[in-house]
Design a protein around this motif. Structure first.
Motif, mmCIF file in Angstrom:
data_model
loop_
_atom_site.group_PDB
_atom_site.id
_atom_site.type_symbol
_atom_site.label_atom_id
_atom_site.label_comp_id
_atom_site.label_asym_id
_atom_site.label_seq_id
_atom_site.Cartn_x
_atom_site.Cartn_y
_atom_site.Cartn_z
ATOM 1 N N GLY A 13 0.811 -1.208 0.000
ATOM 2 C CA GLY A 13 0.000 0.000 0.000
ATOM 3 C C GLY A 13 0.847 1.262 0.000
ATOM 4 N N HIS A 14 0.177 2.388 -0.047
ATOM 5 C CA HIS A 14 0.865 3.680 -0.128
ATOM 6 C C HIS A 14 0.570 4.509 1.110
ATOM 7 C CE1 HIS A 14 2.742 7.118 -2.106
ATOM 8 N NE2 HIS A 14 1.745 7.858 -1.643
ATOM 9 N N TYR A 15 1.600 5.234 1.568
ATOM 10 C CA TYR A 15 1.457 6.196 2.651
ATOM 11 C C TYR A 15 1.765 7.590 2.107
ATOM 12 C CZ TYR A 15 1.532 2.319 6.020
ATOM 13 O OH TYR A 15 1.243 1.180 6.736
ATOM 14 N N HIS A 16 1.046 8.578 2.615
ATOM 15 C CA HIS A 16 1.257 9.964 2.179
ATOM 16 C C HIS A 16 2.706 10.387 2.390
ATOM 17 C CE1 HIS A 16 0.562 14.228 1.531
ATOM 18 N NE2 HIS A 16 1.076 14.485 2.716
ATOM 19 N N ALA A 17 3.325 9.907 3.460
ATOM 20 C CA ALA A 17 4.710 10.299 3.781
ATOM 21 C C ALA A 17 5.688 9.905 2.680
ATOM 22 C CB ALA A 17 5.135 9.663 5.103
ATOM 23 N N TYR A 18 5.402 8.839 1.940
ATOM 24 C CA TYR A 18 6.296 8.427 0.867
ATOM 25 C C TYR A 18 6.539 9.591 -0.106
ATOM 26 C CZ TYR A 18 5.454 3.456 2.088
ATOM 27 O OH TYR A 18 5.364 2.235 2.720
ATOM 28 N N GLY A 19 5.455 10.247 -0.496
ATOM 29 C CA GLY A 19 5.562 11.337 -1.461
ATOM 30 C C GLY A 19 6.370 12.503 -0.927
ATOM 31 N N ARG A 20 6.238 12.805 0.366
ATOM 32 C CA ARG A 20 6.982 13.908 0.974
ATOM 33 C C ARG A 20 8.487 13.657 0.928
ATOM 34 N NH1 ARG A 20 5.124 17.380 4.693
ATOM 35 N NH2 ARG A 20 6.625 16.728 6.292
ATOM 36 N N VAL A 21 8.886 12.439 1.272
ATOM 37 C CA VAL A 21 10.318 12.141 1.296
ATOM 38 C C VAL A 21 10.869 11.988 -0.117
ATOM 39 C CG1 VAL A 21 12.103 10.604 2.171
ATOM 40 C CG2 VAL A 21 10.065 11.046 3.552
ATOM 41 N N GLU A 22 10.104 11.376 -0.997
ATOM 42 C CA GLU A 22 10.600 11.199 -2.360
ATOM 43 C C GLU A 22 10.680 12.529 -3.105
ATOM 44 O OE1 GLU A 22 12.090 8.576 -3.690
ATOM 45 O OE2 GLU A 22 11.880 7.817 -1.632
ATOM 46 N N ALA A 23 9.855 13.508 -2.730
ATOM 47 C CA ALA A 23 9.988 14.847 -3.318
ATOM 48 C C ALA A 23 11.321 15.465 -2.905
ATOM 49 C CB ALA A 23 8.820 15.730 -2.861
ATOM 50 N N LEU A 24 11.730 15.227 -1.663
ATOM 51 C CA LEU A 24 13.046 15.681 -1.206
ATOM 52 C C LEU A 24 14.145 14.987 -1.998
ATOM 53 C CD1 LEU A 24 15.065 17.053 0.716
ATOM 54 C CD2 LEU A 24 14.661 15.161 2.331
ATOM 55 N N ARG A 25 14.031 13.682 -2.170
ATOM 56 C CA ARG A 25 15.059 12.952 -2.939
ATOM 57 C C ARG A 25 15.167 13.512 -4.357
ATOM 58 N NH1 ARG A 25 16.749 7.477 -2.318
ATOM 59 N NH2 ARG A 25 14.809 6.939 -1.250
ATOM 60 N N GLU A 26 14.027 13.734 -5.001
ATOM 61 C CA GLU A 26 14.039 14.231 -6.373
ATOM 62 C C GLU A 26 14.711 15.597 -6.450
ATOM 63 O OE1 GLU A 26 13.784 14.110 -10.325
ATOM 64 O OE2 GLU A 26 13.266 12.478 -8.948
ATOM 65 N N LYS A 27 14.451 16.440 -5.464
ATOM 66 C CA LYS A 27 15.091 17.751 -5.416
ATOM 67 C C LYS A 27 16.607 17.614 -5.288
ATOM 68 C CE LYS A 27 15.375 21.857 -2.451
ATOM 69 N NZ LYS A 27 14.873 22.488 -1.198
ATOM 70 N N LEU A 28 17.056 16.706 -4.445
ATOM 71 C CA LEU A 28 18.491 16.519 -4.230
ATOM 72 C C LEU A 28 19.170 15.905 -5.447
ATOM 73 C CD1 LEU A 28 18.433 15.311 -0.523
ATOM 74 C CD2 LEU A 28 19.122 17.545 -1.385
ATOM 75 N N LEU A 29 18.461 15.060 -6.165
ATOM 76 C CA LEU A 29 19.036 14.460 -7.370
ATOM 77 C C LEU A 29 19.295 15.496 -8.462
ATOM 78 C CD1 LEU A 29 16.935 11.170 -7.587
ATOM 79 C CD2 LEU A 29 19.395 11.334 -7.183
ATOM 80 N N GLN A 30 18.642 16.653 -8.359
ATOM 81 C CA GLN A 30 18.845 17.736 -9.323
ATOM 82 C C GLN A 30 19.769 18.829 -8.788
ATOM 83 O OE1 GLN A 30 17.485 17.171 -12.293
ATOM 84 N NE2 GLN A 30 16.567 15.315 -11.432
ATOM 85 N N ASP A 31 20.290 18.647 -7.566
ATOM 86 C CA ASP A 31 21.086 19.671 -6.893
ATOM 87 C C ASP A 31 22.541 19.583 -7.348
ATOM 88 O OD1 ASP A 31 22.439 21.340 -5.084
ATOM 89 O OD2 ASP A 31 21.003 20.919 -3.479
#
Length: 261
Positions: A40-58
């Motif tokens: 299943g999916h948790y809302h928190a997954y999206g919050r942390v993965e948005a951070l990861r995506e931002k860092l991958l472009q940093d």
């Protein structure tokens, strides 16, 4: 770690690993069904993965102080944030598993031995905002960046401890009555891993959960994992190749599981 070494051990792991039908312990069966294999999916997954995506472009560069398996002297090297995000953070699959483990066991005191950019730490924090979370990072530059991420995500319960883990872990443990959940990801050598494990063991209780990262990263880590399994206070372990779970439940028989994940 050579690719051949890792591939050979992964093949052995797959040959030994059980799926759900091969687990006879009610405690491990429930854990495997409701937590490890949860899809299943948790809302928190999206919050942390948005951070990861931002860092991958940093594209910023950091002077990274390496105090892990590669050195004992704090060698500095320049690395892009994007590269650290690719190589140092746990992949999505395992970060989300750590989230589910904390969400399931609801620990009050969490130790994260290896902050890096804070992605994995954020998964731990998102799962249990009422917990006190202590995360340890040896590199000041990386720690400053991680602290920014914790503030952005609203993780006021995180205490970031900066410095060599050899010098910071035990003084922090002395201030705690007990530890409920520990993620060991601070040094991938035998002697430090065992030293950190034994230090945390002093503060464990029957329902503590220890999670060991990168069990087969090297021959030293494999040896450390085998020693942990043999420890007289360890009752149950779960080998999932990249992560190992350690339990101390005296009401359960002593068993060691290799589970497919």
């Amino acid at each position: 770690m050579s690719s051949f070494y890792l591939a050979a051990h992964y093949l052995r792991y797959r040959l030994k690993a059980f799926k759900l039908h091969g687990v006879h312990s009610p405690f491990i069966f429930d854990l495997y069904h409701h937590v490890i294999r949860h899809t299943g999916h948790y809302h928190a997954y999206g919050r942390v993965e948005a951070l990861r995506e931002k860092l991958l472009q940093d594209t910023r560069s950091l002077q990274v102080t390496d105090l892990g398996a590669g050195t004992r002297t704090g060698k500095q090297r320049t690395r892009r944030v994007s590269r650290l995000a690719r190589t140092s953070a746990k992949p999505l699959k395992y970060g989300q598993l750590l989230f589910r483990l904390v969400n399931y066991f609801q620990p009050h005191t969490i130790l994260d031995l290896g902050t890096s950019l804070g992605i994995t730490t954020s998964y731990l924090a998102e799962a249990r905002r009422q917990a006190q979370l202590y995360t340890f990072e040896g590199c000041p530059a990386t720690a400053r960046l991680a602290q920014e991420h914790f503030k952005h995500l609203g993780h006021q319960q995180i205490k970031l401890v900066v410095g060599n883990l050899d010098e910071t872990l035990e003084p922090q443990l002395e201030q705690l009555p007990q530890v409920d959940f520990v993620f060991f990801d601070g040094n991938h050598r035998y002697e430090p891993t065992m030293r950190y494990f034994n230090a945390c063991l002093v503060k464990h209780h029957a329902h503590s959960v220890f999670v060991v990262d990168d069990l087969y990263w090297s021959a030293e880590m494999k040896c450390a994992w085998e020693q942990i399994k043999k420890h007289p206070q360890v009752r149950q372990t779960v080998d999932m190749f990249y992560l190992g779970l350690v339990f101390f439940r005296t009401t359960q028989p002593r068993e060691h599981f290799t589970l497919y994940y």
